[in-house]
Design a protein around this motif. Structure first.
Motif, PDB file in Angstrom:
ATOM      1  N   GLU A 138       0.860  -1.183   0.000  1.00  0.00           N
ATOM      2  CA  GLU A 138       0.000   0.000   0.000  1.00  0.00           C
ATOM      3  C   GLU A 138       0.895   1.232   0.000  1.00  0.00           C
ATOM      4  OE1 GLU A 138      -2.638   2.556   3.176  1.00  0.00           O
ATOM      5  OE2 GLU A 138      -2.311   0.421   3.570  1.00  0.00           O
ATOM      6  N   LYS A 139       0.803   2.029  -1.057  1.00  0.00           N
ATOM      7  CA  LYS A 139       1.608   3.249  -1.152  1.00  0.00           C
ATOM      8  C   LYS A 139       0.891   4.446  -0.536  1.00  0.00           C
ATOM      9  CE  LYS A 139       5.034   1.602  -3.700  1.00  0.00           C
ATOM     10  NZ  LYS A 139       6.433   1.579  -3.221  1.00  0.00           N
ATOM     11  N   ALA A 140      -0.436   4.411  -0.596  1.00  0.00           N
ATOM     12  CA  ALA A 140      -1.246   5.480  -0.022  1.00  0.00           C
ATOM     13  C   ALA A 140      -2.655   4.948   0.174  1.00  0.00           C
ATOM     14  CB  ALA A 140      -1.260   6.705  -0.942  1.00  0.00           C
ATOM     15  N   GLY A 141      -3.392   5.575   1.087  1.00  0.00           N
ATOM     16  CA  GLY A 141      -4.784   5.181   1.246  1.00  0.00           C
ATOM     17  C   GLY A 141      -5.326   5.440   2.632  1.00  0.00           C
ATOM     18  N   LYS A 142      -6.634   5.691   2.684  1.00  0.00           N
ATOM     19  CA  LYS A 142      -7.351   5.851   3.944  1.00  0.00           C
ATOM     20  C   LYS A 142      -8.586   4.962   3.981  1.00  0.00           C
ATOM     21  CE  LYS A 142      -5.904  10.640   4.786  1.00  0.00           C
ATOM     22  NZ  LYS A 142      -6.369  12.052   4.955  1.00  0.00           N
ATOM     23  N   ASN A 143      -9.301   4.904   2.866  1.00  0.00           N
ATOM     24  CA  ASN A 143     -10.531   4.131   2.796  1.00  0.00           C
ATOM     25  C   ASN A 143     -10.206   2.658   2.611  1.00  0.00           C
ATOM     26  OD1 ASN A 143     -12.747   2.787   1.124  1.00  0.00           O
ATOM     27  ND2 ASN A 143     -13.777   4.644   1.797  1.00  0.00           N
ATOM     28  N   CYS A 144     -10.677   1.809   3.522  1.00  0.00           N
ATOM     29  CA  CYS A 144     -10.309   0.388   3.504  1.00  0.00           C
ATOM     30  C   CYS A 144     -10.820  -0.327   2.251  1.00  0.00           C
ATOM     31  CB  CYS A 144     -10.841  -0.304   4.762  1.00  0.00           C
ATOM     32  SG  CYS A 144     -10.021   0.234   6.282  1.00  0.00           S
ATOM     33  N   HIS A 145     -12.018   0.020   1.799  1.00  0.00           N
ATOM     34  CA  HIS A 145     -12.541  -0.565   0.564  1.00  0.00           C
ATOM     35  C   HIS A 145     -11.611  -0.228  -0.596  1.00  0.00           C
ATOM     36  CE1 HIS A 145     -16.320  -1.502  -2.009  1.00  0.00           C
ATOM     37  NE2 HIS A 145     -15.298  -1.369  -2.831  1.00  0.00           N
ATOM     38  N   HIS A 146     -11.198   1.008  -0.681  1.00  0.00           N
ATOM     39  CA  HIS A 146     -10.321   1.439  -1.773  1.00  0.00           C
ATOM     40  C   HIS A 146      -8.974   0.730  -1.729  1.00  0.00           C
ATOM     41  CE1 HIS A 146     -12.594   5.564  -2.085  1.00  0.00           C
ATOM     42  NE2 HIS A 146     -13.318   4.541  -2.499  1.00  0.00           N
ATOM     43  N   ILE A 147      -8.417   0.581  -0.535  1.00  0.00           N
ATOM     44  CA  ILE A 147      -7.110  -0.071  -0.396  1.00  0.00           C
ATOM     45  C   ILE A 147      -7.186  -1.525  -0.845  1.00  0.00           C
ATOM     46  CG2 ILE A 147      -5.348  -0.830   1.249  1.00  0.00           C
ATOM     47  CD1 ILE A 147      -6.129   1.722   2.919  1.00  0.00           C
ATOM     48  N   ALA A 148      -8.189  -2.243  -0.354  1.00  0.00           N
ATOM     49  CA  ALA A 148      -8.332  -3.648  -0.730  1.00  0.00           C
ATOM     50  C   ALA A 148      -8.555  -3.799  -2.224  1.00  0.00           C
ATOM     51  CB  ALA A 148      -9.489  -4.278   0.044  1.00  0.00           C
ATOM     52  N   GLU A 149      -9.422  -2.980  -2.786  1.00  0.00           N
ATOM     53  CA  GLU A 149      -9.727  -3.104  -4.214  1.00  0.00           C
ATOM     54  C   GLU A 149      -8.522  -2.745  -5.071  1.00  0.00           C
ATOM     55  OE1 GLU A 149     -13.124  -1.724  -7.450  1.00  0.00           O
ATOM     56  OE2 GLU A 149     -13.523  -1.559  -5.292  1.00  0.00           O
ATOM     57  N   ALA A 150      -7.784  -1.723  -4.677  1.00  0.00           N
ATOM     58  CA  ALA A 150      -6.570  -1.368  -5.419  1.00  0.00           C
ATOM     59  C   ALA A 150      -5.552  -2.503  -5.367  1.00  0.00           C
ATOM     60  CB  ALA A 150      -5.963  -0.077  -4.859  1.00  0.00           C
ATOM     61  N   ALA A 151      -5.470  -3.197  -4.231  1.00  0.00           N
ATOM     62  CA  ALA A 151      -4.539  -4.325  -4.104  1.00  0.00           C
ATOM     63  C   ALA A 151      -4.929  -5.465  -5.037  1.00  0.00           C
ATOM     64  CB  ALA A 151      -4.487  -4.808  -2.657  1.00  0.00           C
ATOM     65  N   PHE A 152      -6.202  -5.810  -5.075  1.00  0.00           N
ATOM     66  CA  PHE A 152      -6.662  -6.883  -5.957  1.00  0.00           C
ATOM     67  C   PHE A 152      -6.467  -6.512  -7.429  1.00  0.00           C
ATOM     68  CE2 PHE A 152      -8.560  -8.836  -2.277  1.00  0.00           C
ATOM     69  CZ  PHE A 152      -8.705 -10.175  -2.616  1.00  0.00           C
ATOM     70  N   LYS A 153      -6.748  -5.265  -7.767  1.00  0.00           N
ATOM     71  CA  LYS A 153      -6.584  -4.826  -9.158  1.00  0.00           C
ATOM     72  C   LYS A 153      -5.110  -4.776  -9.546  1.00  0.00           C
ATOM     73  CE  LYS A 153     -10.912  -2.233  -9.600  1.00  0.00           C
ATOM     74  NZ  LYS A 153     -11.539  -0.889  -9.666  1.00  0.00           N
ATOM     75  N   ALA A 154      -4.248  -4.370  -8.606  1.00  0.00           N
ATOM     76  CA  ALA A 154      -2.821  -4.365  -8.889  1.00  0.00           C
ATOM     77  C   ALA A 154      -2.313  -5.780  -9.125  1.00  0.00           C
ATOM     78  CB  ALA A 154      -2.057  -3.699  -7.746  1.00  0.00           C
ATOM     79  N   LEU A 155      -2.764  -6.728  -8.298  1.00  0.00           N
ATOM     80  CA  LEU A 155      -2.394  -8.121  -8.517  1.00  0.00           C
ATOM     81  C   LEU A 155      -2.866  -8.583  -9.891  1.00  0.00           C
ATOM     82  CD1 LEU A 155      -1.335 -10.907  -7.723  1.00  0.00           C
ATOM     83  CD2 LEU A 155      -3.534 -11.317  -6.579  1.00  0.00           C
ATOM     84  N   ALA A 156      -4.083  -8.217 -10.246  1.00  0.00           N
ATOM     85  CA  ALA A 156      -4.630  -8.613 -11.543  1.00  0.00           C
ATOM     86  C   ALA A 156      -3.745  -8.140 -12.693  1.00  0.00           C
ATOM     87  CB  ALA A 156      -6.046  -8.060 -11.697  1.00  0.00           C
TER      88      ALA A 156
END
Length: 198
Positions: free
Chosen positions: A156-174
Motif C-alpha cells: 500500500e503506497k497510499a490510502g485511507k478508505n479500507c474498501h479502496h485499499i483492498a480493491e486497489a490491491a486486488f486490481k494491482a495483482l490482476a
C-alpha cells in the motif's frame, strides 16, 4: 495450434467445497459465488483486470466465519493458476503494476518463480469491509501465492478508505498477473530462467 491455458479445480475439505475454472486467455468474464459479497466483488475485479475468465463456486462453513472460505479459495485459485501455466514456457514471468483507486494506491510485483513467498504491507483501520474480515485480505494473498508457487509483493503506497485499499490491491495483482502470464513473442517458447526450469 495454441496450447490451452485452462484449469479446472475441485477441492473438498471438511470445511469447504470449492470449484474453480480458469482460462488465462479469456476476456475478463467472471461468475463468482463465495457467499461473501465483498470477496465476490474482489475476485470479479481480479478476473476483469487480469483478463482471465474465472468461475468460482464456494460452499464454506460461513456459520463459523469467512476464514476457511477465503483461505481455501486462495489455495484453489493458486492451484488453478499453476495448472494452467504448465511449465511456464514462453511467458514473461515477471509482472508489476501500480493501481490507484481515488486516494488509495497499491503496488503488486509478481515473479512466477516456483518459490512461494508473500511480502504484504497494507494497513486496514477497521475490522470489516462489508461481510469480509479485513485480516482475510492478507490471508487470501498468502494462500494464493503459496499454492501458485509464485513470489508476490503487495504494498500500500497510499490510502485511507479500507474498501479502496483492498480493491486497489486486488486490481494491482490482476494487472501484474496479466503481464507475468502473457506470452512473450521474443522468448520463442523457452523457459524464462537460467536454470531451465521454473
Amino acid at each position: 495450434m495454441k496450447a490451452s491455458r485452462q484449469a479446472t479445480i475441485h477441492r473438498v475439505t471438511s470445511e469447504t467445497d470449492i470449484a474453480i475454472t480458469l482460462d488465462l486467455d479469456g476476456s475478463g468474464q467472471a461468475d463468482i459465488q463465495t457467499g461473501l459479497g465483498f470477496f465476490d466483488h474482489m475476485l470479479t475485479a481480479l478476473a476483469k483486470h487480469a483478463l482471465f475468465d474465472l468461475k468460482v463456486t464456494v460452499k464454506g462453513d460461513l456459520y463459523i466465519d469467512g476464514h476457511h472460505s477465503v483461505e481455501d479459495t486462495g489455495i484453489a485459485l493458486g492451484m488453478a493458476l499453476k495448472q494452467a501455466l504448465g511449465d511456464k514456457r514462453g511467458v514473461r514471468r515477471f509482472g508489476h503494476a501500480l493501481v490507484p483507486l481515488d486516494e488509495a494506491l497499491c503496488e503488486a510485483v509478481v515473479d512466477l518463480s516456483g518459490r512461494p513467498f508473500l511480502a504484504f504491507d497494507a494497513t486496514f483501520t477497521r475490522d470489516r469491509i462489508g461481510d469480509l474480515d479485513t485480516e482475510l485480505v492478507e490471508e487470501f494473498f498468502r494462500a494464493f501465492a503459496m499454492s501458485a508457487m509464485l513470489t508476490l509483493h503487495l504494498t500500500e503506497k497510499a490510502g485511507k478508505n479500507c474498501h479502496h485499499i483492498a480493491e486497489a490491491a486486488f486490481k494491482a495483482l490482476a494487472r501484474a498477473l496479466r503481464m507475468a502470464v502473457e506470452p512473450d513473442p521474443r522468448a520463442q517458447g523457452s523457459i524464462p530462467s537460467t536454470k531451465g526450469v521454473l
